[in-house]
Design a protein around this motif. Sequence first.
Motif, mmCIF file in Angstrom:
data_model
loop_
_atom_site.group_PDB
_atom_site.id
_atom_site.type_symbol
_atom_site.label_atom_id
_atom_site.label_comp_id
_atom_site.label_asym_id
_atom_site.label_seq_id
_atom_site.Cartn_x
_atom_site.Cartn_y
_atom_site.Cartn_z
ATOM 1 N N SER A 78 5.302 -25.587 37.496
ATOM 2 C CA SER A 78 4.504 -26.331 38.039
ATOM 3 C C SER A 78 3.992 -25.506 39.655
ATOM 4 C CB SER A 78 5.022 -27.693 38.762
ATOM 5 O OG SER A 78 4.592 -28.102 39.799
ATOM 6 N N SER A 79 2.658 -25.642 39.980
ATOM 7 C CA SER A 79 2.048 -24.744 41.188
ATOM 8 C C SER A 79 2.748 -26.015 42.498
ATOM 9 C CB SER A 79 0.721 -24.884 41.048
ATOM 10 O OG SER A 79 0.089 -25.933 40.816
ATOM 11 N N THR A 80 2.661 -27.107 42.100
ATOM 12 C CA THR A 80 3.281 -27.956 43.082
ATOM 13 C C THR A 80 4.706 -27.686 43.904
ATOM 14 O OG1 THR A 80 1.778 -29.927 41.983
ATOM 15 C CG2 THR A 80 3.515 -30.429 43.751
ATOM 16 N N GLN A 85 8.066 -25.195 47.846
ATOM 17 C CA GLN A 85 9.226 -24.059 48.011
ATOM 18 C C GLN A 85 8.634 -23.111 49.200
ATOM 19 O OE1 GLN A 85 9.666 -22.294 44.155
ATOM 20 N NE2 GLN A 85 10.905 -24.173 43.341
ATOM 21 N N THR A 86 7.371 -22.336 48.880
ATOM 22 C CA THR A 86 6.935 -21.607 49.719
ATOM 23 C C THR A 86 5.919 -21.976 50.855
ATOM 24 O OG1 THR A 86 4.789 -21.370 48.608
ATOM 25 C CG2 THR A 86 6.510 -20.077 47.710
ATOM 26 N N THR A 106 -2.416 -26.697 47.149
ATOM 27 C CA THR A 106 -2.505 -26.696 48.572
ATOM 28 C C THR A 106 -1.547 -27.537 49.106
ATOM 29 O OG1 THR A 106 -4.638 -25.929 47.941
ATOM 30 C CG2 THR A 106 -4.365 -26.490 50.255
ATOM 31 N N PRO A 107 -0.694 -27.129 50.350
ATOM 32 C CA PRO A 107 -0.167 -27.859 51.004
ATOM 33 C C PRO A 107 -0.813 -28.749 52.002
ATOM 34 C CG PRO A 107 0.265 -25.737 51.589
ATOM 35 C CD PRO A 107 -0.725 -25.624 50.524
ATOM 36 N N ILE A 115 5.417 -30.557 55.069
ATOM 37 C CA ILE A 115 4.301 -30.921 54.407
ATOM 38 C C ILE A 115 4.690 -32.476 53.788
ATOM 39 C CG2 ILE A 115 4.009 -30.508 51.604
ATOM 40 C CD1 ILE A 115 4.717 -27.751 51.790
ATOM 41 N N VAL A 116 3.276 -33.167 53.880
ATOM 42 C CA VAL A 116 3.239 -34.469 53.515
ATOM 43 C C VAL A 116 2.788 -34.765 52.128
ATOM 44 C CG1 VAL A 116 3.116 -35.090 55.789
ATOM 45 C CG2 VAL A 116 0.952 -34.648 54.730
ATOM 46 N N ALA A 117 2.205 -33.602 51.560
ATOM 47 C CA ALA A 117 1.523 -33.911 50.183
ATOM 48 C C ALA A 117 1.163 -32.710 49.873
ATOM 49 C CB ALA A 117 0.316 -34.861 50.415
ATOM 50 N N VAL A 118 0.740 -32.723 48.397
ATOM 51 C CA VAL A 118 0.411 -31.165 47.887
ATOM 52 C C VAL A 118 -0.914 -31.839 46.863
ATOM 53 C CG1 VAL A 118 0.907 -29.340 46.162
ATOM 54 C CG2 VAL A 118 2.666 -30.159 47.878
#
Length: 471
Positions: A78-80, A85-86, A106-107, A115-118
């Motif tokens: 998962s890219s999410t 993580q990054t 995109t974060p 981070i509040v969402a991806v």
Amino acid sequence: MLCYSCTIYEAGRLWSVVISKEWDTLLDLISDGIIITDHEGTILKVNKAYERIVSIKPKALVGKNIKEMVKDGTIPESSTLKVLQTKQEVTLFHENNEKDLLYTGTPMFNERNEIVAVVNCVRDMRELNELKRTVTQIKQVNQEYREQLDYFHGRESKIDGLIAESREMQHVLTLATKVAPLDSVVMLRGESGVGKEVIAKFIHTHSKRVSEAFIKVNCGAIPKDLMESEFFGYETGAFTGASKGGKPGFFELADKGTLFLDEIGDMPQELQVKLLRVLEDREFRRIGGVKTIRSDVRIIAATNQPLEELVEQKKFRKDLYYRLQVYPIVIPPLRERTTDIPHLIEYYLNTFQERHGTPTRINPEAIYILSQYKWPGNIREVINLLERLVIICSNREILPEHLPREITDCLHLIKPVHFKEQLEWIEFQELQRALEQHGSTRKASESLQMSKTTFIRKLKKYEGRFKMDHK
Ligand SMILES: Nc1ncnc2c1ncn2[C@@H]1O[C@H](COP(=O)(O)OP(=O)(O)OP(=O)(O)O)[C@@H](O)[C@H]1O
């Protein structure tokens, strides 16, 4: 591709936006698949395009956690999760038998850089490539139609007996068309007989002065003593022999119109000064006159002489040279625009057969020979030769043996150099034969096993160079 810059959202506020109806509608309008998760990877929102691209119903996804989905193998990676993580944008590529999927996660951050969402965006690259291919095909078809239109249009378009089929003459016309509506001075350069006067008239007829006078003055043909009075006119009794009542000069006659100063390099020095003054002040006086006359004249000058050398030799004033060189147009000699030759032949044969009432054809080989000749006298030489040929060819067909020695001799000299051209000539004959036999470019090109585009392109190119039949 959608791009989410680092926007400041608190999780609660984000949630209220994400569940709003307007947000739903907006997301569903996007053609990329979108999947939004919160800071822990729980899916908040999935748009319709995502369902289409990934073939999973949104209801089956909303509320699930991405980490668990990877753990139980529902999704391979998962890219999410990588974004979480990054804390950076991540791109992943998945391909299977049906699709090539590109995921971009995109974060979104809050003010404290948490981070509040991806937001994950997915597109099917295969679908995109397919689209690209379709667009390319449409462009090709479009190009083919455009070429065909140009081809058929090119056969019709003649501007008042002005033949300009070659790229070089098209360029000249572009320059002339651009400057025509302005009042700028134009300087036409080119060998004798290339069409400087024709272009000067073209500029005049495409200017707002079209309904006013176009006065041509051959500066080399007026006796030196008469120059001033011819240009500026005179009043009664200005000099011995002056007519009663005086006489207007070219500047008055051309008022509101165009004054074409041919052979400007032959203008005597004294008159050069006066011309410069009129160009700057736009006023002058008749010889023997006291009244200042205002003149609204557009000047087009022309020469076949190397003006720069005349300036160096102090035969032509530098200041006048610069004043006249505002917008130079160079008309190339006919030998540098050979694609015009067959069209000129066709045009002038028509003209002379109408004038003399003698329908005359020209043999293709004769056209080929004339296309190779260097034409030192340019178009004027073409015209004179054709008129002579129409008169002397009693059998109504101009053949190579009717052409003068200086032209046919020249062909023997250049023949070996133009071997490629001879091959093209043979190919041209083949194209014509196929077109005649099959009646359409599509069938003719198929018979020669070439694409229709190539067929039309070659035919157009060769027709320009060796156009054959003159009815
Ligand atoms: N593009 C053209 N298409 C058809 N005829 C042309 C074209 N250009 C020139 N001619 C004809 O060629 C002849 C010579 O043209 P023109 O007098 O304009 O040449 P020029 O460059 O002004 O010559 P010169 O320097 O000797 O005054 C004219 O009869 C003109 O009608």
